[in-house]
Design a protein around this motif. Structure first.
Motif, PDB file in Angstrom:
ATOM      1  N   GLY A   1      -6.057  13.780  -5.608  1.00  0.00           N
ATOM      2  CA  GLY A   1      -7.052  13.944  -4.837  1.00  0.00           C
ATOM      3  C   GLY A   1      -7.045  13.248  -3.422  1.00  0.00           C
ATOM      4  O   GLY A   1      -6.277  13.128  -2.816  1.00  0.00           O
ATOM      5  N   ASP A   2      -7.989  13.050  -2.749  1.00  0.00           N
ATOM      6  CA  ASP A   2      -7.795  13.054  -0.878  1.00  0.00           C
ATOM      7  C   ASP A   2      -7.840  11.489  -0.512  1.00  0.00           C
ATOM      8  O   ASP A   2      -9.339  10.784  -0.680  1.00  0.00           O
ATOM      9  CB  ASP A   2      -8.151  13.654  -0.032  1.00  0.00           C
TER      10      ASP A   2
ATOM     11  N   SER B   1       1.111  -1.400  -0.055  1.00  0.00           N
ATOM     12  CA  SER B   1      -0.093  -0.151   0.103  1.00  0.00           C
ATOM     13  C   SER B   1       0.655   0.941   0.290  1.00  0.00           C
ATOM     14  O   SER B   1       1.961   1.360   0.374  1.00  0.00           O
ATOM     15  CB  SER B   1      -1.118  -0.349   0.897  1.00  0.00           C
ATOM     16  N   LYS B   2       0.857   2.594  -0.658  1.00  0.00           N
ATOM     17  CA  LYS B   2       1.301   3.342  -0.993  1.00  0.00           C
ATOM     18  C   LYS B   2       0.228   4.817  -0.335  1.00  0.00           C
ATOM     19  O   LYS B   2      -0.629   4.054  -0.410  1.00  0.00           O
ATOM     20  CB  LYS B   2       1.060   3.808  -2.079  1.00  0.00           C
ATOM     21  N   ILE B   3       0.959   4.942   0.762  1.00  0.00           N
ATOM     22  CA  ILE B   3      -0.153   6.334   1.638  1.00  0.00           C
ATOM     23  C   ILE B   3       0.425   7.032   1.142  1.00  0.00           C
ATOM     24  O   ILE B   3       1.145   7.681   0.882  1.00  0.00           O
ATOM     25  CB  ILE B   3       0.551   5.976   3.155  1.00  0.00           C
TER      26      ILE B   3
END
Length: 120
Positions: free
Chosen positions: A105-106, A97-99
């Protein structure tokens, strides 16, 4: 059969298609789940009879150090190393996962999940 999970491995790395991502980097979370025969370990109480999660964490850290444009690529490298180095693993699932991805976008995170079975 049994499962071993190593969850929420936090790593700062430099993956992405944008030049800025390669330079600045970002925060990642990696989860690994492996299926293996844990019967012997449950009887022997011996680390050599199971999947050492320290080894899994080491593989993830090393592979995340190598920049990739795609999360799919780094996830596949992690799975390949698990199968190469940990012989009792029959199945592996890796999520990367890329934070806070830079996608205009949010968005909290984007995640790629790969699953593979060992080729016999």
């Amino acid at each position: 059969m049994g499962k071993i999970k190593v969850e929420n491995i936090k790593i700062y790395a430099h993956h992405g298609c944008l030049r800025e991502e390669e330079i600045v980097g970002s925060q990642y979370l990696v989860d690994v789940t492996v299926n293996a025969n844990l019967q012997e370990a449950s009887n022997s109480d011996d680390l050599s009879d199971t999947v050492d999660y320290v080894h899994i964490n080491h593989i993830v850290k090393e592979e995340m150090k190598l920049p990739s444009r795609l999360l799919e690529h780094v996830g596949k490298r992690i799975i390949d190393r698990i199968f190469k180095e940990i012989s009792i693993v029959g199945k592996a699932e890796v999520s990367v996962s890329k934070i806070n991805p830079p996608i205009g976008g949010d968005v909290e995170k984007v995640t790629v999940i790969l699953k593979e079975k060992r080729n016999v």
